[in-house]
Design an enzyme around this catalytic site. Structure first.
Site, short mmCIF file in Angstrom:
data_model
loop_
_atom_site.label_atom_id
_atom_site.label_comp_id
_atom_site.label_asym_id
_atom_site.label_seq_id
_atom_site.Cartn_x
_atom_site.Cartn_y
_atom_site.Cartn_z
N LYS A 119 -9.04 1.93 -4.51
CA LYS A 119 -8.84 3.60 -5.06
C LYS A 119 -9.81 4.19 -5.87
O LYS A 119 -10.72 4.66 -6.52
CB LYS A 119 -7.52 3.96 -4.96
CG LYS A 119 -7.17 3.81 -3.56
CD LYS A 119 -5.57 5.22 -3.73
CE LYS A 119 -5.16 4.44 -1.93
NZ LYS A 119 -3.88 5.80 -1.61
N LYS B 280 -8.53 10.55 7.97
CA LYS B 280 -9.10 11.85 8.28
C LYS B 280 -10.14 12.25 7.36
O LYS B 280 -10.24 13.78 6.94
CB LYS B 280 -7.67 12.53 8.04
CG LYS B 280 -6.71 12.59 6.38
CD LYS B 280 -5.59 12.87 6.50
CE LYS B 280 -4.25 11.92 5.41
NZ LYS B 280 -3.02 12.54 5.87
N LYS C 264 -11.43 2.14 9.76
CA LYS C 264 -10.02 2.34 10.08
C LYS C 264 -10.28 3.75 10.45
O LYS C 264 -11.38 4.46 9.66
CB LYS C 264 -8.68 2.51 8.79
CG LYS C 264 -7.69 1.17 9.26
CD LYS C 264 -6.62 1.04 8.35
CE LYS C 264 -5.65 2.06 8.59
NZ LYS C 264 -4.62 1.75 7.59
#
Length: 331
Positions: free
Chosen positions: A110, A197, A194
């Site tokens: 991240k 959103k 994956k």
């Protein structure tokens, strides 16, 4: 057995969330005592619009209830309504070690190359996650492959704290394998990524709020390959989009991949996609209807979350008090 798990209230739930976690949570309710929380403190570790976060709290609560989380069976609450989460995190940061956190692969992923510019919260995120679990003396935590390392860290923190302060307070949790299997749902535009959103393409995911027509269109336009479906799962190797669509069909219907292939072997996606669309619509339509009903009653959502927070606070208070006593913050 006590199970704890949370989900960040950022953006709408999609089919990947539903098949990958939420329906598994629904099944867990009949297997263990469950606490499910909206992880709004975790949402603060990256840049976020405050107004969006506020509106997403109720939206996520409504989506979970519409999907089958039953407040009469499970404790559903907002993380930030329980100050003990933040208090215990600070205490546990005295136990956690920099080396442990530096090894967290999610931190590396991240933060990327801009680690100096990442928030401290993103780095210490796993300690808050440990506090979420240890506060309630959870015995089991449902996790995917990408979260197993965090459960190991939680166990390390629990064991070190107990040893350092000569107490038998924290329960080292185990990964929970109940609730049936969880599907790993990939993007409809890229079978190697994956469903997310955060993907800029709306066509990559199916939202729980999508109309029947929109669901049908997204599946119709989902990326595939020109080959017909094989008669065995091994033959899907090297065909990520085909594997993804077959996996979605299996997860939605409760069939195995082999059963699905046995039914559609030799057929092309022109025949398979309409059947897949019908199955997904049959799953999502009643959830969407219930979600719309819940959106129209915000007071009821607030009542459910308040009742859940009261119950969670009662469960967590003794643990926090003992942790404070152990480190000398109170008698």
């Amino acid at each position: 057995m006590r199970v704890v798990s949370g989900i960040q209230p950022t953006g709408d739930l999609h089919l990947g969330n539903l098949l990958g976690a939420i329906l598994r949570w629904v099944r867990m309710q009949d297997e263990a005592e469950c606490l499910f929380f909206l992880a709004d403190l975790h949402a603060l570790t990256v840049d976020i619009d405050p107004a969006q976060l506020r509106s997403s709290i109720r939206e996520m609560a409504a989506a979970l209830i519409a999907s089958g989380i039953d407040p009469a069976k499970s404790t559903l609450f907002r993380q930030s309504d329980i100050p003990a989460h933040a208090e215990l995190t600070w205490i546990l940061q005295g136990t956690a070690r920099m080396g442990w956190l530096n090894r967290m692969t999610q931190w590396k992923d991240k933060a990327g190359k801009n680690r100096e510019g990442a928030s401290v919260g993103l780095f210490t995120y796993p300690v808050l996650q440990a506090a979420d679990i240890l506060l309630y003396r959870a015995t089991h935590v449902p996790v995917g492959e990408d979260q197993k390392q965090h459960i190991e860290l939680t166990r390390d923190i629990a064991l070190k704290f107990n040893t350092d302060f000569d107490v038998d307070l924290f329960v080292p949790p185990e990964p929970f394998i109940g609730g049936g299997t969880a599907a790993r749902v990939m993007s409809l535009r890229d079978g190697t990524s994956k469903m997310s959103k955060t993907d800029p393409s709306e066509m990559s995911r199916i939202q729980l709020t999508d109309s029947d027509e929109s669901i049908g269109q997204k599946i119709r336009k989902a990326k595939t390959d020109p080959e017909p479906l094989p008669d065995n799962a091994k033959a899907l190797d090297g065909r990520p989009e085909a594997r993804n669509l077959v996996g979605i069909y299996a997860a939605v219907t409760g069939d195995s991949v082999e059963q699905v292939l046995g039914r559609y072997a030799g057929q092309g996606f022109g025949q398979f996609k309409p059947a897949l669309a019908d199955s997904v619509i049959a799953l999502i339509a009643p959830i969407r209807q219930r979600l719309e009903e819940l959106r129209g009653d915000p007071d009821e959502l607030d009542r459910i979350l308040a009742a859940g927070a009261k119950r969670a606070a009662e469960l967590g208070a003794p643990t926090l008090a003992k942790a404070k006593s152990a480190v000398g913050l109170k008698a």
